[in-house]
Design an enzyme around this catalytic site. Structure first.
Site, PDB file in Angstrom:
ATOM      1  N   HIS A 191      38.147  31.816  47.329  1.00 42.78           N
ATOM      2  CA  HIS A 191      38.586  32.362  48.615  1.00 42.78           C
ATOM      3  C   HIS A 191      37.813  33.608  49.002  1.00 42.78           C
ATOM      4  O   HIS A 191      37.104  34.194  48.184  1.00 42.78           O
ATOM      5  CB  HIS A 191      40.092  32.642  48.599  1.00 42.78           C
ATOM      6  CG  HIS A 191      40.531  33.677  47.611  1.00 42.78           C
ATOM      7  ND1 HIS A 191      40.424  35.032  47.842  1.00 42.78           N
ATOM      8  CD2 HIS A 191      41.101  33.552  46.393  1.00 42.78           C
ATOM      9  CE1 HIS A 191      40.909  35.699  46.809  1.00 42.78           C
ATOM     10  NE2 HIS A 191      41.328  34.820  45.906  1.00 42.78           N
ATOM     11  N   CYS A 241      41.651  33.816  40.518  1.00 35.31           N
ATOM     12  CA  CYS A 241      40.865  33.086  41.517  1.00 35.31           C
ATOM     13  C   CYS A 241      39.427  33.594  41.541  1.00 35.31           C
ATOM     14  O   CYS A 241      39.109  34.637  40.980  1.00 35.31           O
ATOM     15  CB  CYS A 241      41.481  33.246  42.906  1.00 35.31           C
ATOM     16  SG  CYS A 241      43.006  32.310  43.120  1.00 35.31           S
TER      17      CYS A 241
END
Length: 165
Positions: free
Chosen positions: A124, A140
């Site tokens: 992301h 992440c």
């Protein structure tokens, strides 16, 4: 469709969660499953996910190098700087695929979210560009917004993502 090899400890429910599908969808795609039981090493069909072998792109993430490399076939297309998980919330290692995507996901996820085939993990953007190059995330893979937008415009769902130390 994606053929997936069941790993030790996985259940049909955990596989469904990782691939953002339902137990029922997996049962329908795999009519030979006996009562929904799976065992390590067994191959099952994941409906709605393209076979990564049919996609000319792949992504290689180096956690220690803090880089994401995009390949088209075996040719390096681009290398992007990234942020990765901190010590207590490390980025998972292994082989994954992109299962879905969301532009403008809100919160700290920047301009784009690419879900990996491990629940709660993805690639992301960020609202904190100074974090890129560091081990600061909750697991992440974090990219500059312009970079994740570029990546998302190139790779389709089903793209293979290899994460190594």
């Amino acid at each position: 469709m994606l053929m997936y090899q069941v790993k030790p400890g996985e259940t049909l429910e955990s596989i469904a969660a990782d691939f953002r599908t339902t137990r029922q969808a997996l049962l329908q795609a795999n009519p030979g499953l006996n009562g929904g039981q799976v065992s390590a090493g067994q191959s099952i069909i994941i409906p709605g996910i393209r076979n990564p072998d049919t996609i000319p792109y792949r992504i290689a993430v180096s956690l220690n190098g803090r880089t994401l490399r995009l390949y088209e076939r075996d040719r390096l297309v681009k290398t992007y700087p990234i942020a990765v998980g901190k010590i207590l919330t490390q980025t998972p290692r292994g082989e994954f695929v992109i299962v879905n995507r969301q532009p403008n996901p809100g919160g700290p996820f920047g301009a784009y979210w690419l879900s990996l085939s491990k629940q709660h993990y993805g690639i992301h953007g960020t609202n904190n560009p100074s974090s890129i190059g560091k081990a600061v995330s909750r697991g992440c893979i974090r990219m500059h917004n312009r970079d994740v937008l570029e990546l998302a415009s190139i790779v389709p769902n089903g793209t293979r993502v290899s994460i190594t130390p």
